[in-house]
Write a protein that holds these residues in place. Structure first.
Motif, short mmCIF file in Angstrom:
data_model
loop_
_atom_site.label_atom_id
_atom_site.label_comp_id
_atom_site.label_asym_id
_atom_site.label_seq_id
_atom_site.Cartn_x
_atom_site.Cartn_y
_atom_site.Cartn_z
N GLY A 1 0.78 -1.22 0.00
CA GLY A 1 0.00 0.00 0.00
C GLY A 1 0.82 1.27 0.00
N ALA A 2 1.96 1.28 0.70
CA ALA A 2 2.74 2.52 0.79
C ALA A 2 3.31 2.96 -0.56
CB ALA A 2 3.85 2.35 1.83
N PRO A 3 3.98 2.09 -1.33
CA PRO A 3 4.46 2.54 -2.65
C PRO A 3 3.32 2.92 -3.59
CG PRO A 3 5.59 0.54 -1.96
CD PRO A 3 4.46 0.74 -1.02
N LEU A 4 2.20 2.21 -3.49
CA LEU A 4 1.06 2.54 -4.36
C LEU A 4 0.53 3.94 -4.02
CD1 LEU A 4 -0.87 1.62 -6.57
CD2 LEU A 4 -2.27 0.53 -4.80
N GLY A 5 0.45 4.25 -2.73
CA GLY A 5 -0.02 5.58 -2.35
C GLY A 5 0.91 6.68 -2.81
N ALA A 6 2.24 6.44 -2.71
CA ALA A 6 3.20 7.44 -3.18
C ALA A 6 3.06 7.66 -4.68
CB ALA A 6 4.61 7.00 -2.83
N ALA A 7 2.82 6.57 -5.41
CA ALA A 7 2.67 6.69 -6.87
C ALA A 7 1.40 7.46 -7.23
CB ALA A 7 2.64 5.29 -7.49
N VAL A 8 0.31 7.20 -6.53
CA VAL A 8 -0.94 7.91 -6.82
C VAL A 8 -0.79 9.40 -6.52
CG1 VAL A 8 -3.34 8.16 -6.08
CG2 VAL A 8 -2.39 5.88 -6.47
N ALA A 9 -0.16 9.75 -5.38
CA ALA A 9 0.00 11.16 -5.04
C ALA A 9 0.92 11.86 -6.04
CB ALA A 9 0.57 11.28 -3.63
N THR A 10 1.98 11.20 -6.46
CA THR A 10 2.89 11.82 -7.43
C THR A 10 2.21 12.02 -8.77
OG1 THR A 10 4.75 10.75 -6.31
CG2 THR A 10 5.12 11.57 -8.55
N ALA A 11 1.44 11.04 -9.21
CA ALA A 11 0.73 11.17 -10.49
C ALA A 11 -0.28 12.30 -10.44
CB ALA A 11 0.04 9.85 -10.82
N ALA A 12 -0.98 12.44 -9.31
CA ALA A 12 -1.95 13.53 -9.19
C ALA A 12 -1.25 14.89 -9.18
CB ALA A 12 -2.78 13.36 -7.92
N ALA A 13 -0.05 14.97 -8.59
CA ALA A 13 0.69 16.23 -8.57
C ALA A 13 1.28 16.57 -9.92
CB ALA A 13 1.80 16.15 -7.52
N ALA A 14 1.55 15.58 -10.73
CA ALA A 14 2.14 15.83 -12.04
C ALA A 14 1.17 16.55 -12.97
CB ALA A 14 2.60 14.52 -12.67
N LEU A 15 -0.12 16.44 -12.73
CA LEU A 15 -1.10 17.09 -13.61
C LEU A 15 -1.02 18.61 -13.52
CD1 LEU A 15 -4.16 14.70 -13.12
CD2 LEU A 15 -2.51 14.76 -15.02
N PRO A 16 -1.13 19.22 -12.32
CA PRO A 16 -0.99 20.69 -12.28
C PRO A 16 0.44 21.15 -12.55
CG PRO A 16 -1.22 19.81 -10.07
CD PRO A 16 -1.47 18.67 -11.00
N ALA A 17 1.43 20.27 -12.32
CA ALA A 17 2.82 20.67 -12.56
C ALA A 17 3.18 20.61 -14.02
CB ALA A 17 3.77 19.79 -11.75
N GLY A 18 2.40 19.91 -14.82
CA GLY A 18 2.71 19.77 -16.23
C GLY A 18 3.97 18.96 -16.48
N GLY A 19 4.30 18.08 -15.51
CA GLY A 19 5.49 17.25 -15.69
C GLY A 19 6.79 17.99 -15.48
N GLY A 20 6.76 19.18 -14.86
CA GLY A 20 7.98 19.96 -14.65
C GLY A 20 8.83 19.40 -13.54
N PRO A 21 9.97 20.09 -13.24
CA PRO A 21 10.88 19.60 -12.20
C PRO A 21 10.25 19.53 -10.82
CG PRO A 21 11.95 21.26 -13.58
CD PRO A 21 10.49 21.26 -13.94
N VAL A 22 9.23 20.35 -10.57
CA VAL A 22 8.60 20.32 -9.26
C VAL A 22 7.94 18.96 -8.99
CG1 VAL A 22 6.35 21.18 -9.99
CG2 VAL A 22 7.18 21.68 -7.67
N THR A 23 7.69 18.20 -10.06
CA THR A 23 7.14 16.86 -9.86
C THR A 23 8.08 15.99 -9.04
OG1 THR A 23 6.02 17.08 -12.00
CG2 THR A 23 6.14 14.88 -11.04
N LEU A 24 9.39 16.21 -9.21
CA LEU A 24 10.35 15.45 -8.42
C LEU A 24 10.25 15.80 -6.94
CD1 LEU A 24 13.48 15.67 -10.78
CD2 LEU A 24 11.86 13.77 -10.52
N VAL A 25 10.01 17.08 -6.67
CA VAL A 25 9.83 17.48 -5.27
C VAL A 25 8.56 16.85 -4.70
CG1 VAL A 25 9.60 19.45 -3.72
CG2 VAL A 25 11.04 19.63 -5.76
N ALA A 26 7.49 16.86 -5.48
CA ALA A 26 6.25 16.23 -5.02
C ALA A 26 6.44 14.73 -4.82
CB ALA A 26 5.13 16.50 -6.03
N ALA A 27 7.23 14.11 -5.71
CA ALA A 27 7.50 12.68 -5.56
C ALA A 27 8.29 12.41 -4.28
CB ALA A 27 8.26 12.17 -6.77
N ALA A 28 9.30 13.26 -4.00
CA ALA A 28 10.07 13.08 -2.76
C ALA A 28 9.19 13.26 -1.54
CB ALA A 28 11.22 14.08 -2.74
N GLN A 29 8.30 14.23 -1.58
CA GLN A 29 7.38 14.44 -0.46
C GLN A 29 6.47 13.24 -0.28
OE1 GLN A 29 4.88 18.24 0.25
NE2 GLN A 29 3.48 16.86 -0.83
N SER A 30 5.93 12.70 -1.37
CA SER A 30 5.02 11.57 -1.29
C SER A 30 5.73 10.31 -0.80
CB SER A 30 4.39 11.31 -2.66
OG SER A 30 3.72 12.46 -3.13
#
Length: 471
Positions: free
Chosen positions: A195-224
């Motif tokens: 469940g933990a890796p799946l949750g991190a993946a879902v949160a990162t994918a949802a953050a990538a939409l408003p970020a447009g796939g920019g570098p901030v997606t990496l920060v959101a991924a690290a946070q998740s």
């Protein structure tokens, strides 16, 4: 011996049998009660109980006869003392065991001593609760450290979306892991591993939409990823390991007010802390999965954890709305989650004590209301000086804190849907007022939080004011 043998009672006590032996001497007139040398006195068996002996026995056994609720209990006590039927007849003058037991039962007043106080089954671990409160807030140090490396104006929405989804997912996953913990730690570890890796993946994918796939997606991924790994350690009770893994981040934040760190250190220290957390999480999961599997147990349905996730989402939205205006107040609220958890344990312990002391359901309801009010005040009142020190409005922070704690209380007793529904309604109302500038404007958040706190307190009193949930 010759001649007739006369049997007649002698003396005034009427308990002596006189055997007069006939003699050839001429009879002399003597008093009827007098006995001469030709009379053999034989003591008759006792007629009636010996009150003095029974009183002495009652005084000796008073502490054990007093709590008896029936003479049969006294009879069992006398048997345990080894009193035989012959002793009871000869020493106490009673025909049998039950007669003596009834006499003792009537003679000794009833006393019902209070049982020895039982240990509190819900005694909280104070150090652990305080440590958990600190661990909820410490990851926030990464944001001021990395602030020059990203644009807060453009990237905040991305991190907020990822954070809300991670928070909601973590609440649901934590509940499901605790359910699986009843089957065994290995089963809970497997749930967290999936469940933990799946949750991190879902949160990162949802953050990538408003970020447009920019570098901030990496920060959101690290946070998740951090939130997922930290949730695993907190569920498994490894708070000290998590604190040790965050040492690089804590050290960097400690020197930041005095020295300006290079960009490499600003990015490297949080990244090092993240890698340490991941390494510790992997080690803990490997240890847990090495435990022998438990017997086959039914898997709980996923829908049972849904209201916990919805409550986490609603709580995140309410905290976000408060943090938009008063960010320092959110820090105080986050740190207070440790004392909030401590008070949840104290509520359960005090409720068990009230259940033992109450004699009627109405009496327990009254005690339960007092315990609820006491715990709420103990949680909310320390936040008042915190709000004043941070410049926050207590009219917003205190109702929000009361709503969150009461919702967590209902969740602790399995009443997750009422807390989720009420908090979601409050979050939706406050969000709509903030987004569309609906009346009453800025007062919408305190009004929604206050209404939610009152509704949740009423639900808690209605559901938990009965003895059944605490038995």
């Amino acid at each position: 011996m010759s001649g007739p043998m006369f049997l007649e009672p002698g003396g005034a006590e009427q308990d002596t049998l006189a055997l007069r032996l006939a003699t050839p001497r001429p009879p002399r007139r003597r008093p009827r009660w007098a006995l001469d040398e030709a009379t053999l006195a034989v003591r008759l068996p006792r007629r009636g109980p010996d009150e003095e002996a029974v009183s002495a026995l009652a005084a000796e056994l008073a502490d054990r006869v007093g709590p008896a609720v029936h003479p049969y209990e006294v009879a069992a006590l006398l048997e345990a003392e080894g009193l035989s039927a012959s002793v009871i007849k000869e020493r106490y003058g009673h025909p049998n065991l039950f007669s003596l037991a009834a006499a003792l039962y009537e003679r000794v007043p009833r006393t019902f001593p209070e049982p020895a106080p039982a240990p509190d089954p819900w005694r909280p671990d104070t150090v652990r609760c305080l440590l958990r409160g600190a661990l909820f807030a410490l990851p926030g140090l990464a944001y001021p450290m990395t602030a020059p490396l990203w644009d807060a104006g453009r990237h905040t929405a991305v991190l907020v979306v990822a954070g809300l989804l991670s928070w909601a997912w973590g609440q649901a996953l934590g509940h499901r892991a605790h359910l699986r913990m009843t089957a065994g730690r290995r089963e809970a570890g497997r749930t967290l591993l999936v469940g933990a890796p799946l949750g991190a993946a879902v949160a990162t994918a949802a953050a990538a939409l408003p970020a447009g796939g920019g570098p901030v997606t990496l920060v959101a991924a690290a946070q998740s990823v951090y939130l997922a790994a930290a949730g695993v350690l907190l569920v498994l009770g490894r708070e000290r390991l998590l604190l040790a893994a965050l040492t690089p981040l804590i050290a960097g934040a400690a020197v930041l007010p005095r020295w300006d760190l290079a960009p490499s250190l600003r990015a490297g220290l949080p990244l090092l802390a993240l890698l340490a957390v991941l390494a510790v999480t992997g080690h803990v999961l490997r240890t847990v999965l090495a435990v022998p599997p438990a017997a086959a147990a039914a898997r709980p349905r996923l829908l049972r954890s849904l209201p916990y996730g919805l409550f986490g989402l609603a709580a995140g939205v309410l905290v976000l709305l408060e943090g938009h205006e008063e960010p320092y107040a959110v820090i105080a609220l986050t740190v207070s989650m440790g004392p909030a958890e401590w008070l949840l344990y104290r509520y359960r312990g005090l409720s068990v004590a009230a259940l033992r002391a109450a004699a009627t359901p109405a009496g327990f309801l009254l005690r339960s209301a007092g315990i609820l009010a006491l715990c709420l005040l103990a949680y909310v009142l320390p936040l008042l000086p915190a709000a004043l020190l941070t410049g926050a409005d207590p009219a917003v922070l205190l109702p929000l804190a009361a709503a969150l704690w009461t919702g967590l209380l209902l969740q602790a007793f399995g009443a997750a849907w009422p807390s989720a529904a009420i908090c979601l309604t409050a979050a939706a109302g406050a969000s709509a007022a903030a987004l569309f500038r609906l009346p009453p404007g800025p007062a919408a958040l305190p009004l929604c939080c206050g209404a939610a706190a009152l509704c949740l307190a009423g639900c808690a009193l209605w559901l938990l004011g009965r003895p059944a949930p605490h038995a």
